[in-house]
Design a protein around this motif. Structure first.
Motif, mmCIF file in Angstrom:
data_model
loop_
_atom_site.group_PDB
_atom_site.id
_atom_site.type_symbol
_atom_site.label_atom_id
_atom_site.label_comp_id
_atom_site.label_asym_id
_atom_site.label_seq_id
_atom_site.Cartn_x
_atom_site.Cartn_y
_atom_site.Cartn_z
ATOM 1 N N ALA A 250 34.025 -17.569 109.746
ATOM 2 C CA ALA A 250 33.271 -16.984 110.859
ATOM 3 C C ALA A 250 33.555 -15.484 110.974
ATOM 4 O O ALA A 250 32.644 -14.685 111.209
ATOM 5 N N VAL A 251 34.834 -15.089 110.796
ATOM 6 C CA VAL A 251 35.201 -13.669 110.848
ATOM 7 C C VAL A 251 34.538 -12.907 109.708
ATOM 8 O O VAL A 251 33.976 -11.820 109.902
ATOM 9 N N TYR A 252 34.584 -13.466 108.521
ATOM 10 C CA TYR A 252 33.958 -12.842 107.342
ATOM 11 C C TYR A 252 32.460 -12.628 107.580
ATOM 12 O O TYR A 252 31.922 -11.531 107.328
ATOM 13 N N ASP A 253 31.771 -13.654 108.077
ATOM 14 C CA ASP A 253 30.321 -13.548 108.324
ATOM 15 C C ASP A 253 30.026 -12.485 109.380
ATOM 16 O O ASP A 253 29.068 -11.715 109.237
ATOM 17 N N TYR A 254 30.857 -12.430 110.437
ATOM 18 C CA TYR A 254 30.621 -11.439 111.493
ATOM 19 C C TYR A 254 30.804 -10.022 110.958
ATOM 20 O O TYR A 254 30.018 -9.121 111.275
ATOM 21 N N ILE A 255 31.867 -9.813 110.159
ATOM 22 C CA ILE A 255 32.145 -8.473 109.619
ATOM 23 C C ILE A 255 30.940 -7.943 108.855
ATOM 24 O O ILE A 255 30.492 -6.797 109.073
ATOM 25 N N PHE A 256 30.371 -8.754 107.967
ATOM 26 C CA PHE A 256 29.279 -8.254 107.137
ATOM 27 C C PHE A 256 27.944 -8.247 107.864
ATOM 28 O O PHE A 256 27.073 -7.421 107.551
ATOM 29 N N ALA A 257 27.798 -9.111 108.856
ATOM 30 C CA ALA A 257 26.590 -9.038 109.689
ATOM 31 C C ALA A 257 26.593 -7.752 110.504
ATOM 32 O O ALA A 257 25.575 -7.046 110.606
ATOM 33 N N GLU A 258 27.761 -7.422 111.074
ATOM 34 C CA GLU A 258 27.879 -6.192 111.871
ATOM 35 C C GLU A 258 27.774 -4.952 110.989
ATOM 36 O O GLU A 258 27.174 -3.949 111.377
ATOM 37 N N ALA A 259 28.379 -5.007 109.787
ATOM 38 C CA ALA A 259 28.288 -3.872 108.862
ATOM 39 C C ALA A 259 26.840 -3.633 108.430
ATOM 40 O O ALA A 259 26.405 -2.486 108.283
ATOM 41 N N THR A 260 26.097 -4.716 108.235
ATOM 42 C CA THR A 260 24.679 -4.580 107.867
ATOM 43 C C THR A 260 23.878 -4.003 109.027
ATOM 44 O O THR A 260 23.016 -3.118 108.831
ATOM 45 N N ARG A 261 24.172 -4.470 110.247
ATOM 46 C CA ARG A 261 23.449 -3.987 111.427
ATOM 47 C C ARG A 261 23.679 -2.498 111.659
ATOM 48 O O ARG A 261 22.757 -1.757 112.014
ATOM 49 N N THR A 262 24.931 -2.051 111.442
ATOM 50 C CA THR A 262 25.276 -0.641 111.704
ATOM 51 C C THR A 262 25.196 0.225 110.446
ATOM 52 O O THR A 262 25.530 1.403 110.495
ATOM 53 N N ASN A 263 24.813 -0.393 109.324
ATOM 54 C CA ASN A 263 24.715 0.314 108.039
ATOM 55 C C ASN A 263 26.043 0.974 107.660
ATOM 56 O O ASN A 263 26.093 2.126 107.250
ATOM 57 N N ASN A 264 27.127 0.187 107.770
ATOM 58 C CA ASN A 264 28.466 0.675 107.424
ATOM 59 C C ASN A 264 28.659 0.502 105.919
ATOM 60 O O ASN A 264 29.044 -0.568 105.437
ATOM 61 N N ARG A 265 28.433 1.555 105.171
ATOM 62 C CA ARG A 265 28.478 1.473 103.715
ATOM 63 C C ARG A 265 29.892 1.227 103.182
ATOM 64 O O ARG A 265 30.070 0.626 102.119
ATOM 65 N N ALA A 266 30.897 1.717 103.899
ATOM 66 C CA ALA A 266 32.281 1.515 103.451
ATOM 67 C C ALA A 266 32.606 0.030 103.355
ATOM 68 O O ALA A 266 33.236 -0.430 102.403
ATOM 69 N N ILE A 267 32.154 -0.742 104.354
ATOM 70 C CA ILE A 267 32.380 -2.183 104.345
ATOM 71 C C ILE A 267 31.486 -2.869 103.313
ATOM 72 O O ILE A 267 31.935 -3.717 102.531
ATOM 73 N N LEU A 268 30.221 -2.499 103.301
ATOM 74 C CA LEU A 268 29.253 -3.182 102.436
ATOM 75 C C LEU A 268 29.582 -2.991 100.958
ATOM 76 O O LEU A 268 29.452 -3.919 100.157
ATOM 77 N N THR A 269 30.016 -1.803 100.581
ATOM 78 C CA THR A 269 30.327 -1.560 99.167
ATOM 79 C C THR A 269 31.657 -2.184 98.748
ATOM 80 O O THR A 269 31.939 -2.316 97.565
ATOM 81 N N ALA A 270 32.467 -2.576 99.734
ATOM 82 C CA ALA A 270 33.772 -3.180 99.439
ATOM 83 C C ALA A 270 33.731 -4.706 99.558
ATOM 84 O O ALA A 270 34.785 -5.350 99.624
ATOM 85 N N ARG A 271 32.560 -5.297 99.569
ATOM 86 C CA ARG A 271 32.439 -6.750 99.753
ATOM 87 C C ARG A 271 33.282 -7.529 98.728
ATOM 88 O O ARG A 271 33.892 -8.550 99.049
ATOM 89 N N SER A 272 33.346 -7.033 97.498
ATOM 90 C CA SER A 272 34.075 -7.748 96.445
ATOM 91 C C SER A 272 35.586 -7.756 96.693
ATOM 92 O O SER A 272 36.306 -8.574 96.105
ATOM 93 N N LYS A 273 36.074 -6.844 97.549
ATOM 94 C CA LYS A 273 37.518 -6.801 97.846
ATOM 95 C C LYS A 273 37.932 -7.877 98.851
ATOM 96 O O LYS A 273 39.111 -8.223 98.932
ATOM 97 N N PHE A 274 36.980 -8.379 99.626
ATOM 98 C CA PHE A 274 37.313 -9.330 100.677
ATOM 99 C C PHE A 274 37.521 -10.726 100.087
ATOM 100 O O PHE A 274 36.691 -11.229 99.335
ATOM 101 N N VAL A 275 38.653 -11.324 100.437
ATOM 102 C CA VAL A 275 39.000 -12.662 99.948
ATOM 103 C C VAL A 275 39.371 -13.531 101.143
ATOM 104 O O VAL A 275 40.124 -13.104 102.019
ATOM 105 N N ARG A 276 38.831 -14.750 101.184
ATOM 106 C CA ARG A 276 39.170 -15.699 102.243
ATOM 107 C C ARG A 276 40.189 -16.704 101.713
ATOM 108 O O ARG A 276 39.988 -17.281 100.646
ATOM 109 N N VAL A 277 41.273 -16.868 102.473
ATOM 110 C CA VAL A 277 42.355 -17.755 102.044
ATOM 111 C C VAL A 277 42.712 -18.705 103.182
ATOM 112 O O VAL A 277 42.869 -18.287 104.335
#
Length: 432
Positions: A250-277
């Motif tokens: 849920a946290v992962y989905d919110y982060i990228f939904a919010e990054a897409t809404r605000t056009n936060n390129r730093a988050i969007l371009t780093a998607r491959s760095k995010f790992v869920r454990v």
């Protein structure tokens, strides 16, 4: 950390001049300085407010009072460095402070690591008497000089590690549960909690989930803002979101939904760095599980703290399945080292901070003996969760290359001592 100057003789005596630049450098210095060493650094008087000097300046001003013939008192400031023989060292990591949670707000933030050195003055001047006690505050970007009677192999290794360029945090971690989170940065030697978050999330009620959903939305928004503020996303190799259950998703989905809404390129371009454990607990000690997870360890297999986590996990498995190859405790590990049986030595840096010189030398010799016999040595940082777990096992453990029975080895040792004692008594009797 920058090495400004270095002069160490062949016999190990000498000094270095260092310039700490970040919190992890303070931790290295804390592990380098021992009771009896000499430290020369700017004098800071806590009785007066800190002066607005350049942080690159290597001297600070000290206030001195003068009394005139008429009895009036005037004060002046002089530039002063002091040299101390160390009697006490105190390290403050600047860990996050905890306060009562309020809806939508985080519960604390971090300070900056600091180091206080106390001891007797060994270099007299007109303002400070020889032998007087003083305390020095070591701070970032201020040079200081450290002298030792003997730079042993462990101290030299620590110095070399500390001065490697390009170090810094490799991993950002968000360990969370429903309504709670800790944002951490993991470097080679430290786990720093940048912020703790607690947001009340009401339970679901029969027929209505509105309050529950609003609480979760507040929590996600607070967590997202904290991630942006505290994690240097561009420079991190991995960003872990860890939790029990489905909170991490849920946290992962919110982060990228919010990054897409605000056009936060730093988050969007780093998607491959995010790992869920998945972890068993929403607390910071679960970072040990994070580091040994396949998703993270595969990306950080060359990093020091990942190797430590894997080795500690291997030791515990060995202890459960083949206990004759998993030994711990100073005396038992020493016996294994004398027989050349250690494949991997796990030892905490806590043991090298002993104020007893003989005690420190004992562990330095243990490390050198294992390396000479071809074994691997991992010096765990007690600022990592894995190091704290090792400290609970006396701070030293070993994975053996072949099984040995502790009781048999102890009996052999006892018999050898008795034979040696008997031989000594016979020699005395024959001499008489």
């Amino acid at each position: 950390m920058k090495l400004i100057n270095k002069h160490i003789d062949k016999d190990g005596k000498g000094y270095v001049t260092l310039r700490p630049e970040e919190d992890e450098d303070m931790w290295h210095i804390y592990n380098l300085i021992q009771v009896g060493d000499e430290v020369r650094a700017p004098a800071i008087r806590s009785a007066f407010p800190r002066l607005p000097l350049s942080i690159a300046d290597t001297e600070l001003l000290r206030r001195v009072q003068n009394t005139s013939a008429t009895g009036s008192v005037s004060s002046e400031r002089i530039r002063l460095n002091l040299t101390l023989e160390v009697t006490r060292v105190e390290f403050s990591a600047g860990a996050s402070a905890s306060t009562a949670p309020t809806p939508g707000n985080s519960t604390g933030d971090t300070g900056t690591a600091s180091l206080q050195i106390s001891g007797r003055v060994t270099s007299e001047n007109q303002y400070v008497k020889l032998g007087a006690f003083h305390t020095l505050d070591l701070e970032a970007n201020r040079d200081f000089k450290l002298g030792k009677e003997e730079w042993d192999s462990v101290a030299l290794e620590r110095l070399a590690e500390a001065c490697v360029e390009g170090r810094g945090a490799d991993v950002g971690a968000v360990v969370c549960g429903e309504g709670t989170a800790a944002i951490c940065l993991l470097s080679e030697h430290m786990t720093v909690i940048r912020q703790r978050i607690e947001v009340p999330v009401p339970r679901k009620r029969v027929g209505s989930t509105t309050l529950h959903e609003k609480g979760l939305t507040r929590f996600y928004a607070t967590l997202y803002a904290a991630i942006l503020r505290h994690l240097p996303i561009a420079t991190l190799r991995v960003i872990v979101i860890a939790s029990p259950g489905f909170v991490k998703d849920a946290v992962y989905d919110y982060i990228f939904a919010e990054a897409t809404r605000t056009n936060n390129r730093a988050i969007l371009t780093a998607r491959s760095k995010f790992v869920r454990v998945h972890v068993t607990s929403p607390h910071v000690h679960s970072l040990v599980e994070v580091l040994r997870s396949p998703e993270v360890s595969s990306q950080l297999k060359e990093s020091k703290f990942a190797r430590e986590g894997v080795a500690l996990d291997r030791f515990f498995k060995m202890l459960a399945n083949d206990e004759m190859r998993a030994w711990y405790g100073p005396e038992h590990v020493r016996l294994a080292a004398e027989r050349g049986a250690i494949g991997t030595l796990l030892i905490s840096d806590d043991l090298f901070r002993s104020s007893d010189v003989k005690e420190r030398k004992k562990y330095v010799e243990l490390v050198e003996r294992v390396r000479q016999s071809g074994g691997e040595v991992l010096i765990f940082s007690s600022m990592h969760e894995s190091g704290q777990q090792l400290n609970q096992l006396t701070g030293v453990a070993a994975i053996l290359t072949f099984p040995m029975d502790v009781e048999v080895v102890e009996q052999e040792e006892k018999d050898a001592k008795e034979a040696e004692k008997k031989a000594a008594e016979e020699a005395v009797a024959n001499g008489a």
